[in-house]
Design an enzyme around this catalytic site. Structure first.
Site, PDB file in Angstrom:
ATOM      1  N   ARG A 322      37.733  57.487   1.421  1.00 40.05           N
ATOM      2  CA  ARG A 322      37.031  56.240   1.210  1.00 40.05           C
ATOM      3  C   ARG A 322      35.779  56.380   0.173  1.00 40.05           C
ATOM      4  NH1 ARG A 322      35.758  51.766   4.557  1.00 40.05           N
ATOM      5  NH2 ARG A 322      37.257  52.393   6.074  1.00 40.05           N
ATOM      6  N   GLU A 725      28.278  49.581   9.770  1.00 42.99           N
ATOM      7  CA  GLU A 725      28.143  50.598   8.609  1.00 42.99           C
ATOM      8  C   GLU A 725      27.646  49.758   7.556  1.00 42.99           C
ATOM      9  OE1 GLU A 725      32.230  52.154   9.119  1.00 42.99           O
ATOM     10  OE2 GLU A 725      31.625  53.816   8.666  1.00 42.99           O
TER      11      GLU A 725
HETATM   12  N1  MTE Z   1      24.318  51.651  15.936  1.00 42.73           N
HETATM   13  C1  MTE Z   1      23.715  52.289  16.768  1.00 42.73           C
HETATM   14  N2  MTE Z   1      22.691  52.043  17.535  1.00 42.73           N
HETATM   15  N3  MTE Z   1      24.141  53.514  17.134  1.00 42.73           N
HETATM   16  C2  MTE Z   1      25.189  54.125  16.578  1.00 42.73           C
HETATM   17  O1  MTE Z   1      25.646  55.386  16.875  1.00 42.73           O
HETATM   18  N4  MTE Z   1      26.844  53.947  14.725  1.00 42.73           N
HETATM   19  C3  MTE Z   1      27.399  53.398  13.530  1.00 42.73           C
HETATM   20  C4  MTE Z   1      27.424  51.839  13.642  1.00 42.73           C
HETATM   21  N5  MTE Z   1      26.156  51.422  14.198  1.00 42.73           N
HETATM   22  C5  MTE Z   1      26.058  53.607  15.386  1.00 42.73           C
HETATM   23  C6  MTE Z   1      25.309  52.111  15.196  1.00 42.73           C
HETATM   24  C7  MTE Z   1      28.498  53.632  13.094  1.00 42.73           C
HETATM   25  S1  MTE Z   1      29.004  54.920  12.323  1.00 42.73           S
HETATM   26  C8  MTE Z   1      29.558  52.930  13.229  1.00 42.73           C
HETATM   27  S2  MTE Z   1      31.222  53.147  12.682  1.00 42.73           S
HETATM   28  C9  MTE Z   1      29.663  51.526  13.981  1.00 42.73           C
HETATM   29  O2  MTE Z   1      28.246  51.481  14.551  1.00 42.73           O
HETATM   30  C10 MTE Z   1      30.500  51.680  15.104  1.00 42.73           C
HETATM   31  O3  MTE Z   1      30.533  50.643  16.000  1.00 42.73           O
HETATM   32  P1  MTE Z   1      31.176  49.101  15.859  1.00 42.73           P
HETATM   33  O4  MTE Z   1      32.746  49.244  15.122  1.00 42.73           O
HETATM   34  O5  MTE Z   1      31.249  48.450  17.208  1.00 42.73           O
HETATM   35  O6  MTE Z   1      30.305  48.449  14.810  1.00 42.73           O
HETATM   36  N1  HPA Z   2      36.495  55.225   9.047  1.00 43.20           N
HETATM   37  C1  HPA Z   2      35.999  55.853  10.008  1.00 43.20           C
HETATM   38  N2  HPA Z   2      36.774  56.616  10.884  1.00 43.20           N
HETATM   39  C2  HPA Z   2      38.008  57.010  10.495  1.00 43.20           C
HETATM   40  C3  HPA Z   2      38.445  56.388   9.198  1.00 43.20           C
HETATM   41  C4  HPA Z   2      37.740  55.540   8.525  1.00 43.20           C
HETATM   42  O1  HPA Z   2      38.306  54.876   7.411  1.00 43.20           O
HETATM   43  N3  HPA Z   2      39.757  56.928   9.241  1.00 43.20           N
HETATM   44  C5  HPA Z   2      39.850  57.923   9.994  1.00 43.20           C
HETATM   45  N4  HPA Z   2      38.631  57.808  10.907  1.00 43.20           N
HETATM   46 MO1  MOS Z   3      31.535  55.519  11.968  1.00 41.84          MO
HETATM   47  S1  MOS Z   3      30.783  56.823  10.427  1.00 41.84           S
HETATM   48  O1  MOS Z   3      33.078  55.071  11.384  1.00 41.84           O
HETATM   49  O2  MOS Z   3      31.606  56.514  13.307  1.00 41.84           O
END
Ligand code: MTE
Ligand code: HPA
Ligand code: MOS
Length: 793
Positions: A322, A725
């Site tokens: 990534r 993210e």
């Molecule tokens: N927001 C909160 N409050 N707590 C979390 O742990 N994790 C982040 C983001 N926002 C997180 C957060 C990460 S690393 C990801 S990948 C996404 O939330 C995952 O949730 P989603 O796919 O439902 O957005």
């Molecule tokens: N993003 C987050 N988590 C993952 C991914 C990615 O692209 N691939 C495998 N685990």
């Molecule tokens: Mo988020 S780093 O893809 O859990």
């Protein structure tokens, strides 16, 4: 943003409504149940892990006699007690649950103990007598690259002819960007509670973003069929990627001790141990060699990315991939070569963290842009714009994906106007000229982030939806809740589909026995994937209920409409609950599954060509900082953000994600500093030595706007876009605002050398270095940053 909680179809809380988080009341009252709040079953034991105290050594002897004799100890487990695989590696089998002959990081687990109380377990775990034979440790990304010590093979991605383009370019710079790691610092630490069931089965409550993987890890360790293990998680107190792959260790240990003792075992990891034992964001060193024209347009570039993966592969392959795929950020790189070194070091195995390598890729290219701008004495924003991807041409990424949704131009135009970037930049320069000690800086940085797991097969999700005869529903899907608001968003999708009030929908814990084989909740794709799966389940139920209602009203099913908690046929209608009851009487199933897989995506990782991402998220931020040049102390005084979330499923939740993500990104790049000593021992393992942002670090003036979008160009759930993210990377604007303020201390003639985290100490050192460089070599004033040399072109 709408504050009215009525959705488009007259029920409370359909899509697009700014509802609060479903658990917000429970959160603020302290009533939300986390894993440690589950009432303990009688006989529950508490576990602790014995950690090694060497970064790299052979184990000569492990004497646990004192551990066994300690007060309250009921059982000990070592590798010999593991009936199945002594491994919890998520991709590669290189993560032992207990080290046996070799230890590879300071803090690696050696054994575990179960005792009657938490304190007894933790005290006993420290009593092991271990004899080591020390081996030389490799501790940094660069040391690993130089020693050719890798967890995975080196990868190369090339488009065009970068070498020739660089050589032929009017200008050329070389430089280096370093960025540190970051601890996820979830407020709820790692925890697992394993309960033995009848006939060898096991239930594990675990704080994890990936219950399905924990289920497999536990099954493999205990040599059980996967079907004999159930893993549950109602919510996490934060995950941030830290709980994507690594909760498995703690779940396996709890399960192993539960199996051995026949009693429930809970393992709640001490905060300091958690910071020592769990992987963090990968720190990177990126070296570049770039050729560009008078406008700062990049003609050719070579990037070498070296990361510190730690002792094992974990998710490092996908994370470094990534980073390669985000080394363009918003910029068209016609001739580009990227090499990616995945360094094996004798440190904890680094893992997912919000952005998953994307931020590291972007920090690299953003520094290139800034160095080019300072070399040309141009506004960095002008150089950024000169390199932006186009919409009709110059719109194919270095991996061959055509951007069909590029909205960076209107976002930046809107942000420039809203933030008054040009006027403020002029004023800041004038103020800086008049003020010898306090300097201000300003920067605008853009974000483009690809949505989809780069491992294409992970882009799938399932849902299980029940309707009861009183018209209430239970919603379950493979996603997990970590505070990001996934559960309320998915519930809103179901409420929208069936036109029922969202509070009729009981949101339930993630549970591997309800939805099997779910992917991690990660890659920001939680609401995209689970929202679509839930929509599919709701549509199935809706069709069945429409059939029942049609029969009742004597009309065709097409004549049935769902509105405001009622089912309508022309001017006649029944309450939704009544139709559910009629369905039950007619022996129509009121339970449905839904499944979704992301369409279109797929790429060839050998050639690095194709469509890894379904779509992209865009945003931009302008940050202004003020720096005391005598101490390096600084503050972010104002931030303006415009961020694209497509058509928002829930603007309140999205706003929280944008603000929180930005602040977390700023923490990464400014105050959060991980420090290992020469023996490879992490010395920053508590909030006393590791500074995360707090409420008072939020910028005094913080203007966040959701971009007025046409909606996602792709058919993502209700044309929304992922939001978890991408906003983290808006924090890069603060790093660049600091660079701008530092550049002011040398009259904007040189590009500062500033690594991340740009702590006050680092800012001060950067100012000193910059002044020394200017005093020393005025003739070579237009030197680039970071040990870079201006190369004769
Ligand atoms: N927001 C909160 N409050 N707590 C979390 O742990 N994790 C982040 C983001 N926002 C997180 C957060 C990460 S690393 C990801 S990948 C996404 O939330 C995952 O949730 P989603 O796919 O439902 O957005
Ligand atoms: N993003 C987050 N988590 C993952 C991914 C990615 O692209 N691939 C495998 N685990
Ligand atoms: Mo988020 S780093 O893809 O859990």
């Amino acid at each position: 943003m709408t504050r009215d909680d009525t959705g488009t179809k007259g029920a409370r809380g359909g899509v697009g409504v700014a509802l609060p988080h479903d658990s917000s009341r429970l959160h603020v009252r302290g009533e939300a149940d986390y894993t440690d709040d589950i009432p303990e079953v009688r006989g529950t034991l508490h576990a602790a892990i014995g950690l090694c105290e060497r970064a790299h050594a052979r184990i000569v002897a492990l004497d646990l006699a004192k551990v066994a004799a300690a007060p309250g100890v009921v059982a000990i487990a070592t590798a010999e007690d593991i009936p199945g695989a002594n491994n919890y590696g998520p991709v590669v089998a290189d993560d032992p649950i207990f080290a046996t002959t070799l230890v590879q990081y300071h803090g690696q687990s050696l054994f575990a103990v179960a005792a009657r109380t938490v304190r007894q377990a933790r005290q006993a775990a420290r009593l092991a007598a271990v004899q080591y034979e020390d081996l030389p440790p490799i501790l940094t990304a660069e040391a690993a690259r130089d020693a050719q010590s890798f967890v995975l093979p080196t990868e190369r991605l090339v488009r065009g002819d970068p070498r020739r383009a660089i050589d032929a370019a009017p200008h050329r710079l070389r430089g280096r960007a370093r960025m540190g790691g970051q601890d996820q610092f979830y407020l709820e630490g790692m925890i697992a509670y394993a309960l033995p069931g009848e006939d060898g089965t096991l239930r594990v409550h675990c704080s994890t973003q990936h219950p399905g993987e924990v289920q497999m890890q536990v099954a493999h360790a205990l040599a059980l069929p996967v079907a004999d293990v159930v893993v549950l998680c109602r919510r996490m107190g934060g995950g941030f990627g830290g709980k994507e792959s690594q909760p498995g260790l703690f779940a396996c240990v709890a399960a192993l001790l539960a199996r051995k003792t026949g009693r429930p075992v809970k393992l709640r990891v001490d905060r300091d141990d958690d910071m020592v034992m769990t992987g963090k964001r990968h720190d990177f060193v990126t070296e570049y060699d770039v050729g560009f024209d008078d406008a700062g347009r990049i003609l050719g570039i070579e990037l070498a990315l070296a990361s510190r993966c730690g002792y094992s592969a974990d998710l490092s392959g996908a994370i470094n991939d990534r980073a390669m795929l985000h080394s363009d950020n918003c910029y068209y790189l016609e001739n580009v070569g990227i090499v990616s070194y995945r360094g094996k070091t004798h440190t904890v195995s680094n893992t997912a963290f919000r952005g998953f390598g994307g931020p590291q890729g972007m920090v690299g290219i953003e520094q290139v842009i800034d160095d080019i701008a300072r070399h040309l004495d141009a506004d960095p924003l002008a150089v950024r714009k000169a390199n932006f991807y186009g919409t009709a041409e110059r719109n194919v990424t270095h991996y061959g994906q055509t951007l069909v949704d590029n909205v960076i131009h209107p976002i930046v135009a809107e942000l420039e106007a809203a933030s008054e970037y040009a006027r403020r930049r002029r004023e800041i320069r004038a103020q800086n000229a008049a003020n010898p000690y306090v300097k201000r800086g300003i920067a605008l940085t853009p974000v483009k982030f690809g949505i989809s797991f780069t491992a294409t097969h992970l882009n799938q999700a399932g849902c299980l939806l029940h309707v009861y005869t009183d018209g209430t529903l239970q919603l379950n899907h493979g996603g997990t809740e970590m505070g990001q608001g996934l559960f309320i968003k998915v519930a809103q999708v179901v409420a929208e589909e069936l036109s029922v009030d969202v509070d009729r929908i009981r949101i339930t814990a993630s549970d591997t026995s309800r939805v099997p084989n779910a992917s991690a909740t990660a890659a920001s794709s939680g609401s995209d994937l689970n929202g679509k799966a839930a929509q599919a389940a709701a549509r199935t139920l809706k069709a069945r209920l429409a059939g029942v209602a049609a029969q009742h009203f004597g009309v065709a099913p097409e004549a049935i409409a769902f509105r405001a908690n009622r089912v309508h046929a022309g001017d006649r209608s029944l309450p939704f609950a009544e139709v559910a009851r009629l369905a039950w009487l007619a022996r129509v199933s009121l339970s449905a599954t839904g499944f979704y897989r992301t369409p279109k995506i797929g790429y060839d990782r050998k050639t690095w060509r194709g469509m890894p991402f379904y779509y992209f998220c865009y945003g931009a931020a302008v940050s202004e900082v003020i720096v005391d040049t005598l101490t390096g102390e600084n503050r972010v005084v104002r931030v303006d953000i415009v961020h694209d979330v497509g058509t928002s499923l829930n603007p309140a939740v999205d706003m929280g994600q944008i603000e929180g993500g930005f602040v977390q990104g700023v923490g990464w790049l400014t105050t959060e500093e991980l420090w290992w000593n020469d023996e490879g021992k992490l010395m920053t393992h508590a909030p006393s030595t590791y500074k995360i942002p707090v409420a008072s670090d939020v910028p005094a003036e913080f203007n966040v706007r959701i971009f007025e979008s046409q909606g996602n160009a792709e058919d993502a759930i209700h044309r929304s876009k992922a939001v978890g993210e991408p906003p983290l990377m808006l924090g890069i604007s603060v790093l660049h605002a600091l660079r701008d303020a530092i550049a002011a201390t040398a009259g904007y003639t040189l590009s500062p050398r500033l690594d991340a985290p740009a702590t006050a100490e680092a800012v001060l050192a950067s100012i000193d270095e910059l002044r020394a460089r200017r005093a020393q070599a005025p003739a070579a004033a237009r030197d680039a940053s970071q040990a870079s040399a201006k190369v004769a072109s």
